[in-house]
Motif scaffolding. Structure first.
Motif, PDB file in Angstrom:
ATOM      1  N   GLY A   1       1.734  -2.413  -2.356  1.00 22.90           N
ATOM      2  CA  GLY A   1       1.418  -2.296  -0.901  1.00 22.90           C
ATOM      3  C   GLY A   1       0.041  -2.440  -0.398  1.00 22.90           C
ATOM      4  O   GLY A   1      -0.926  -2.350  -1.314  1.00 22.90           O
ATOM      5  N   THR A   2      -0.468  -2.660   0.686  1.00 19.68           N
ATOM      6  CA  THR A   2      -1.513  -2.748   1.241  1.00 19.68           C
ATOM      7  C   THR A   2      -1.951  -1.637   1.775  1.00 19.68           C
ATOM      8  O   THR A   2      -2.960  -0.962   1.727  1.00 19.68           O
ATOM      9  N   PHE A   3      -1.162  -0.463   2.338  1.00 19.02           N
ATOM     10  CA  PHE A   3      -1.376   0.695   2.908  1.00 19.02           C
ATOM     11  C   PHE A   3      -2.506   0.829   3.963  1.00 19.02           C
ATOM     12  O   PHE A   3      -3.337   1.672   3.672  1.00 19.02           O
TER      13      PHE A   3
ATOM     14  N   SER B   1      -2.993  -3.842  -2.591  1.00 19.19           N
ATOM     15  CA  SER B   1      -3.691  -5.095  -2.515  1.00 19.19           C
ATOM     16  C   SER B   1      -5.042  -5.235  -2.194  1.00 19.19           C
ATOM     17  O   SER B   1      -5.601  -4.599  -1.348  1.00 19.19           O
TER      18      SER B   1
ATOM     19  N   ARG C   1      -3.028 -13.588   2.210  1.00 24.36           N
ATOM     20  CA  ARG C   1      -1.358 -13.271   2.570  1.00 24.36           C
ATOM     21  C   ARG C   1      -1.256 -13.544   4.015  1.00 24.36           C
ATOM     22  O   ARG C   1      -0.387 -14.027   4.710  1.00 24.36           O
ATOM     23  N   LYS C   2      -2.039 -12.725   4.936  1.00 24.98           N
ATOM     24  CA  LYS C   2      -1.875 -12.275   6.149  1.00 24.98           C
ATOM     25  C   LYS C   2      -2.834 -13.031   6.934  1.00 24.98           C
ATOM     26  O   LYS C   2      -2.630 -12.846   8.461  1.00 24.98           O
TER      27      LYS C   2
ATOM     28  N   LYS D   1       1.951  -9.584 -10.774  1.00 32.14           N
ATOM     29  CA  LYS D   1       2.852  -8.438 -10.715  1.00 32.14           C
ATOM     30  C   LYS D   1       3.407  -8.099 -12.176  1.00 32.14           C
ATOM     31  O   LYS D   1       3.307  -6.964 -12.632  1.00 32.14           O
TER      32      LYS D   1
ATOM     33  N   GLY E   1       9.827  -1.331   0.001  1.00 33.63           N
ATOM     34  CA  GLY E   1      10.939  -0.994   1.213  1.00 33.63           C
ATOM     35  C   GLY E   1      11.710  -2.270   1.259  1.00 33.63           C
ATOM     36  O   GLY E   1      11.520  -3.348   0.600  1.00 33.63           O
TER      37      GLY E   1
ATOM     38  N   ASP F   1      12.224  -4.159   3.453  1.00 33.26           N
ATOM     39  CA  ASP F   1      11.864  -5.616   3.984  1.00 33.26           C
ATOM     40  C   ASP F   1      11.422  -6.514   2.686  1.00 33.26           C
ATOM     41  O   ASP F   1      11.677  -7.695   3.041  1.00 33.26           O
ATOM     42  N   TYR F   2      11.437  -5.994   1.611  1.00 31.52           N
ATOM     43  CA  TYR F   2      11.212  -6.718   0.387  1.00 31.52           C
ATOM     44  C   TYR F   2      12.586  -6.988  -0.419  1.00 31.52           C
ATOM     45  O   TYR F   2      12.528  -7.571  -1.348  1.00 31.52           O
TER      46      TYR F   2
ATOM     47  N   ARG G   1      13.223   1.463   5.040  1.00 36.00           N
ATOM     48  CA  ARG G   1      12.137   1.641   5.568  1.00 36.00           C
ATOM     49  C   ARG G   1      12.160   2.584   6.433  1.00 36.00           C
ATOM     50  O   ARG G   1      13.437   2.944   7.090  1.00 36.00           O
ATOM     51  N   THR G   2      11.145   3.472   6.680  1.00 32.79           N
ATOM     52  CA  THR G   2      10.856   4.375   7.837  1.00 32.79           C
ATOM     53  C   THR G   2      11.081   3.648   9.162  1.00 32.79           C
ATOM     54  O   THR G   2      10.180   2.756   9.218  1.00 32.79           O
TER      55      THR G   2
ATOM     56  N   ILE H   1       8.079   2.684  12.478  1.00 35.23           N
ATOM     57  CA  ILE H   1       6.536   2.592  12.470  1.00 35.23           C
ATOM     58  C   ILE H   1       6.124   1.663  11.548  1.00 35.23           C
ATOM     59  O   ILE H   1       6.768   1.050  10.607  1.00 35.23           O
TER      60      ILE H   1
HETATM   61  N1  C2G Z   1       6.707   0.816   4.474  1.00 32.73           N
HETATM   62  C1  C2G Z   1       8.131   1.819   4.764  1.00 32.73           C
HETATM   63  N2  C2G Z   1       8.205   2.128   6.013  1.00 32.73           N
HETATM   64  C2  C2G Z   1       7.402   1.721   6.859  1.00 32.73           C
HETATM   65  C3  C2G Z   1       6.522   0.954   6.786  1.00 32.73           C
HETATM   66  C4  C2G Z   1       6.217   0.641   5.462  1.00 32.73           C
HETATM   67  O1  C2G Z   1       8.755   2.238   3.695  1.00 32.73           O
HETATM   68  N3  C2G Z   1       7.789   2.028   8.356  1.00 32.73           N
HETATM   69  C5  C2G Z   1       6.972   0.644   2.889  1.00 32.73           C
HETATM   70  C6  C2G Z   1       6.978  -1.060   2.759  1.00 32.73           C
HETATM   71  O2  C2G Z   1       8.068  -1.420   2.853  1.00 32.73           O
HETATM   72  C7  C2G Z   1       6.172  -1.218   1.428  1.00 32.73           C
HETATM   73  C8  C2G Z   1       5.154  -0.044   1.653  1.00 32.73           C
HETATM   74  O3  C2G Z   1       5.672   0.828   2.508  1.00 32.73           O
HETATM   75  O4  C2G Z   1       7.107  -0.928   0.445  1.00 32.73           O
HETATM   76  C9  C2G Z   1       3.838  -0.416   1.835  1.00 32.73           C
HETATM   77  O5  C2G Z   1       3.998  -1.223   3.045  1.00 32.73           O
HETATM   78  P1  C2G Z   1       2.690  -2.291   3.533  1.00 32.73           P
HETATM   79  O6  C2G Z   1       1.314  -1.632   3.221  1.00 32.73           O
HETATM   80  O7  C2G Z   1       3.170  -2.699   4.927  1.00 32.73           O
HETATM   81  O8  C2G Z   1       2.970  -3.368   2.250  1.00 32.73           O
HETATM   82  P2  C2G Z   1       2.472  -4.871   2.452  1.00 32.73           P
HETATM   83  O9  C2G Z   1       1.432  -5.116   3.014  1.00 32.73           O
HETATM   84  O10 C2G Z   1       4.065  -5.465   2.818  1.00 32.73           O
HETATM   85  O11 C2G Z   1       2.410  -5.192   0.898  1.00 32.73           O
HETATM   86  O12 C2G Z   1       3.616  -8.279  -2.555  1.00 32.73           O
HETATM   87  C10 C2G Z   1       4.005  -6.820  -2.001  1.00 32.73           C
HETATM   88  C11 C2G Z   1       2.738  -6.344  -1.097  1.00 32.73           C
HETATM   89  O13 C2G Z   1       1.719  -5.913  -1.818  1.00 32.73           O
HETATM   90  C12 C2G Z   1       3.381  -5.416  -0.080  1.00 32.73           C
END
Ligand code: C2G
Length: 130
Positions: free
Chosen positions: A4-6, A32, A40-41, A74, A89, A91-92, A110-111, A114
């Motif tokens: 993740g990016t976190f 990341s 990516r973004k 990966k 999460g 979303d993946y 996902r939570t 947020i």
């Molecule tokens: N996450 C979650 N609930 C949220 C927000 C995020 O469970 N409300 C989870 C995401 O689904 C992910 C992790 O927290 O598994 C990290 O989220 P991001 O930093 O947004 O990750 P992202 O930028 O999507 O990077 O190749 C995959 C990427 O490295 C993921």
């Protein structure tokens, strides 16, 4: 292991890490790189990769943190760290199925309500006190 990016670390990130840790005996987090996020973004993260890694490393349930340097690594990272389970999460969902042959792939709910994107939007819309 999880990826993740976190950026702007928040409660959704924390819950994801805690639930991931509960699935195994060690949690390794791949953060990341700034360049990877940019490609990516289309924008750099708000917190640098060093800051994001330091924050994630400080979380109690995290055992090890390393940087995801480039796209397409990966599988190499999962093998290198001998991961048994990879979490992401939901979303993946399906996006990590290609690694089913080497690890158990788990998508966690996902939570709700947020995200880093929403936090940025909320801060942007704050009005200065009169
Ligand atoms: N996450 C979650 N609930 C949220 C927000 C995020 O469970 N409300 C989870 C995401 O689904 C992910 C992790 O927290 O598994 C990290 O989220 P991001 O930093 O947004 O990750 P992202 O930028 O999507 O990077 O190749 C995959 C990427 O490295 C993921």
């Amino acid at each position: 292991m999880t990826f993740g990016t976190f950026d702007l670390f928040h409660i959704g990130h924390l819950r994801l890490l805690e639930r991931s840790a509960a699935l195994g005996d060690r949690l390794v987090v791949c953060v990341s790189s700034d360049q990877l996020v940019l490609s990516r973004k289309g924008r750099l993260p708000l917190f640098s990769e060093q800051q994001r890694m330091d924050i994630v490393r400080s979380i109690r349930c995290v055992d090890k943190v390393f940087v995801e340097e480039a796209k397409g690594l990966k599988r190499h990272y999962l093998l290198e760290h001998r991961a048994d389970v990879v979490t992401m999460g939901d979303d993946y969902t399906n996006k990590f199925d290609e690694f089913n042959d080497i690890v158990e792939v788990v998508y966690l709910k996902r939570t709700p309500d947020i995200s880093t994107t929403d936090i940025v939007a909320q801060i942007r819309s704050l009005k200065p006190a009169p």
